[in-house]
Motif scaffolding. Sequence first.
Motif, mmCIF file in Angstrom:
data_model
loop_
_atom_site.group_PDB
_atom_site.id
_atom_site.type_symbol
_atom_site.label_atom_id
_atom_site.label_comp_id
_atom_site.label_asym_id
_atom_site.label_seq_id
_atom_site.Cartn_x
_atom_site.Cartn_y
_atom_site.Cartn_z
ATOM 1 N N VAL A 44 0.850 -1.325 -0.040
ATOM 2 C CA VAL A 44 0.033 0.123 0.038
ATOM 3 C C VAL A 44 0.911 1.181 0.074
ATOM 4 O O VAL A 44 0.500 2.167 -0.703
ATOM 5 N N TYR A 110 -1.802 -8.820 1.909
ATOM 6 C CA TYR A 110 -2.365 -7.843 2.128
ATOM 7 C C TYR A 110 -2.494 -7.158 3.604
ATOM 8 O O TYR A 110 -2.320 -8.133 4.522
ATOM 9 N N PRO A 111 -2.618 -5.942 3.578
ATOM 10 C CA PRO A 111 -2.863 -5.497 4.905
ATOM 11 C C PRO A 111 -4.248 -6.007 5.452
ATOM 12 O O PRO A 111 -5.215 -5.805 4.607
ATOM 13 N N LEU A 113 -8.065 -5.368 6.704
ATOM 14 C CA LEU A 113 -8.954 -4.519 6.346
ATOM 15 C C LEU A 113 -9.649 -3.741 7.384
ATOM 16 O O LEU A 113 -9.914 -4.347 8.492
ATOM 17 N N LEU A 382 -7.538 -0.801 -2.676
ATOM 18 C CA LEU A 382 -7.205 -1.391 -1.593
ATOM 19 C C LEU A 382 -6.740 -0.157 -0.404
ATOM 20 O O LEU A 382 -7.211 -0.461 0.781
ATOM 21 N N GLN A 383 -6.152 0.821 -1.015
ATOM 22 C CA GLN A 383 -5.872 1.853 0.076
ATOM 23 C C GLN A 383 -6.939 2.337 0.700
ATOM 24 O O GLN A 383 -6.886 2.787 1.906
ATOM 25 N N THR A 386 -7.855 0.469 3.868
ATOM 26 C CA THR A 386 -6.878 -0.132 4.693
ATOM 27 C C THR A 386 -5.976 1.366 5.182
ATOM 28 O O THR A 386 -6.275 1.781 6.162
ATOM 29 N N GLY A 399 -2.578 -0.289 8.410
ATOM 30 C CA GLY A 399 -3.178 -0.369 6.882
ATOM 31 C C GLY A 399 -2.327 -0.509 5.965
ATOM 32 O O GLY A 399 -2.498 -0.210 4.922
ATOM 33 N N ASN A 408 -0.689 -6.584 10.788
ATOM 34 C CA ASN A 408 -2.145 -7.073 10.532
ATOM 35 C C ASN A 408 -2.234 -7.532 9.007
ATOM 36 O O ASN A 408 -2.163 -6.592 8.247
#
Length: 450
Positions: A44, A110-111, A113, A382-383, A386, A399, A408
Amino acid sequence: MTSFKQVTALLCLPISFMASSHDMLPAAPQSQAVLFTNATVHTVTNGVLEQSDVLVANGEVIAVGQDLDQQEQVNSNSATGSELTQAAKADYLAELETAHIIDANGKHLYPGLIALDTTMGLVEVEMMRPSNDAYEVGFINPQLEAITAFNPDSEIIPTVRVNGITHAQVVPQGDGLAGQSALVSMDSWTIEDALVESDKQFHLYWPHVRWLSTDEDKRKEQLADLERRIDKVFNAFADGKRYLLAQQAGKVEKIDLRWQALAPLYEGKGQLFIHAQSQQQIEQAIALAKLYNFNIVIVGGYDAWRIASALAEVNAKVIYTQTLALPKRKDEPIDLAFKIPALLKQAQVPFALGFSSDWNSRNLPFAAGQSVAYGLTKDEALQSITLDAAKVLGIDNMGAIAPGYKANIILATGDILDPMQAGIESIYIDGRKIDLNNRHQQLYQKYLKR
């Protein structure tokens, strides 16, 4: 005649219902470092890194880069984000030596959510009033804190986090000043365990008329009532300001918990989340913010893209919650609600995506995926659920997958924004691998055996 025992049993039904809890044990604090290797890392903050490693220890991301298990990488900026002291190098190498290695070749990281504007843990069954703690009576209740009613054992929580949601903003509902929200972890034993520290979050539901009557007299009554409720909002904040000034001067004769609770907002130590959809509502909210120099976030924000410059004047942010909604006006394109995230991006309005619900907030990543089909890039979508969601709440260490951020993390075989191929295999909250079992899966397995 009904016996005393029967009456007692009937009275206890709501209590016993609320006392039920899910069967999944919260994970223990992280005690061993974890090294994910050869993954496609959606950082991200630094794009998408192919064939990269992520080292996680003590609940945080320690390093992101390639071949982290090789000692020469310890001094690399690409791995750690900064040069390390000798002591830090030793700690880094020690974590690597004992790390549990997970080969994520061909998989994605992925981070976690962040679901904004939810009633998570406040509502168990929407149609059963005893299990719904999202509302409180009264028009001015800034002192009420939704976290006090949060149920960390809710059966809904495991069914939502299985879609990658690691944290949720628990928001009170109501009219006028409904109270304060909080950010919670989706894996905890108690309220205290769940709570994530952040600035005060006050929620104001801007007065509006849902449906204007076609009858002229009735319409005038509705508009007059609307004007009275708006005046009540402005008067409440004026009272709160006067109370603060009196308190600072040592002249408060009678303590009022409502105005005491509002003090951080006037002092710039909190944010006012104003639930508003139409341009007129948002403009009125901006006028209120200018009066007291409030930090505001518009929740809903259907028309926010139309008045970007006015929002910029007060540094307002937006939580857009209508990604899967229908148009609000008869003469609007059928897909306008889907396009608004891209319109907000084009207008340079800081925003995050939310999904105003309890159990249905599990669809947050798929709502973000919908916005990709209508103008956002995958990285931007996605950003928005997050890093941008964390920023809206004033949190700067969640995030993203980057050194110093909370660990996370979601491990998946496919695109987290695509419900048909997300393939979530495991989820980590603060470096703890959580149990992905849930009521839905238990029932599915049960009826397979029928």
